[in-house]
Design a protein around this motif. Structure first.
Motif, PDB file in Angstrom:
ATOM      1  N   THR B  54       0.876  -1.174   0.000  1.00 60.55           N
ATOM      2  CA  THR B  54       0.000   0.000   0.000  1.00 60.55           C
ATOM      3  C   THR B  54       0.907   1.216   0.000  1.00 60.55           C
ATOM      4  OG1 THR B  54      -1.583  -1.199   1.368  1.00 60.55           O
ATOM      5  CG2 THR B  54      -1.887   1.172   1.213  1.00 60.55           C
ATOM      6  N   HIS B  56       0.683   5.505  -0.108  1.00 56.60           N
ATOM      7  CA  HIS B  56       0.110   6.840  -0.197  1.00 56.60           C
ATOM      8  C   HIS B  56       1.288   7.784   0.025  1.00 56.60           C
ATOM      9  CE1 HIS B  56      -4.242   5.843   0.221  1.00 56.60           C
ATOM     10  NE2 HIS B  56      -3.755   4.761   0.778  1.00 56.60           N
ATOM     11  N   ALA B  59       1.633   7.696   3.911  1.00 57.64           N
ATOM     12  CA  ALA B  59       1.588   6.426   4.643  1.00 57.64           C
ATOM     13  C   ALA B  59       1.859   5.277   3.694  1.00 57.64           C
ATOM     14  CB  ALA B  59       0.219   6.236   5.289  1.00 57.64           C
ATOM     15  N   PHE B  60       2.434   4.204   4.241  1.00 56.71           N
ATOM     16  CA  PHE B  60       2.663   3.025   3.391  1.00 56.71           C
ATOM     17  C   PHE B  60       2.696   1.768   4.240  1.00 56.71           C
ATOM     18  CE2 PHE B  60       6.826   4.759   4.527  1.00 56.71           C
ATOM     19  CZ  PHE B  60       7.547   3.640   4.928  1.00 56.71           C
ATOM     20  N   VAL B  61       2.511   0.629   3.556  1.00 52.64           N
ATOM     21  CA  VAL B  61       2.603  -0.676   4.201  1.00 52.64           C
ATOM     22  C   VAL B  61       3.608  -1.514   3.410  1.00 52.64           C
ATOM     23  CG1 VAL B  61       1.396  -2.813   4.820  1.00 52.64           C
ATOM     24  CG2 VAL B  61       0.208  -0.606   5.001  1.00 52.64           C
TER      25      VAL B  61
END
Lengths: 78, 151
Positions: B54, B56, B59-61
């Motif tokens: 993910t 953005h 933010a990230f995963v």
């Protein structure tokens, strides 16, 4: 089924007519609703929501990292 | 097996409960720690080897092949910045290594814009007992260990 889940979440939020805007934010759906009081918190939790936070007609449903996918599935239903 | 999770940013490690956001403070999406970042423009790095699942601006995963996924959130409510002030260096789906830069941002700018720049680092869907050796109340550099996640 992902679409079915989106449909059930949408129903728990009061249906499509109640949605002003849904914005995914990595772990949660920020939902701006016509009427925040009709949200079925129990149903949302049964659908896997970790939590539901209400602030008037803005309701945040914490769904975890699949928020983006769920939000776009819901958008498809609007 | 234990997974070492590194700090995405330089700063002071604090408990998640210090984060001014209920979802993170109550560990609703998982346990972890937060880093109060040094207020200077800096690279944010991946906390582990894995895939950017993910992404953005704010933010990230990153998830590894074992299913361990770490969420890094850069500041609170920073989705409202709509990407302004965040410069991405990877794309979604890219393989990254621990310590590899993901995004460049400026916590001082975020703070000046009225947002808390604190960075929750979350072990998604982990149980609190699975995390050990939390580096609480210490200053870390980017890529220093934050905690071990026993898997």
């Amino acid at each position: 089924m992902a679409d079915e889940k989106a449909q059930k979440i949408l129903a728990a939020l009061g249906g499509r007519d109640n949605i002003v805007e849904i914005e995914p934010c990595i772990t949660r759906l920020r939902c701006e609703l016509e009427d925040g009081s009709v949200v079925d918190e129990k149903a949302l939790k049964a659908l896997g929501a970790h939590g539901v936070m209400r602030s008037g007609n803005v309701v945040q449903v914490v769904v975890g990292p699949e928020a983006d996918t769920i939000a776009s599935d819901i958008e498809d239903l609007l | 097996m234990s997974l070492r999770v590194g700090s995405p940013v330089a700063g002071r490690v604090v408990a998640l409960s210090a984060v001014p956001d209920q979802v993170f403070a109550e560990a609703m999406v998982g346990p972890g720690v937060a880093v109060e970042p040094v207020r200077a423009k800096a690279d944010v790095v991946s906390p582990l080897d894995g895939t950017v699942v993910t992404l953005h601006p704010h933010a990230f995963v990153v998830a590894n092949g074992d299913g361990a996924a770490i969420l890094v959130h850069l500041g609170i409510d920073t989705v409202k910045r709509k990407g302004e002030g965040f410069e991405l260096h990877v794309v979604k789906g890219e393989q990254v290594q621990a310590g590899q830069r993901i995004v460049t941002w400026d916590p001082a700018e975020v703070e000046a814009a009225g947002f808390a720049p604190i960075c929750p680092v979350i072990a998604l869907d982990a149980s609190a007992e699975a995390l050990a050796d939390l580096a609480l109340d210490v200053d870390v550099a980017a890529n220093d260990a934050l905690f071990d996640w026993s898997r």
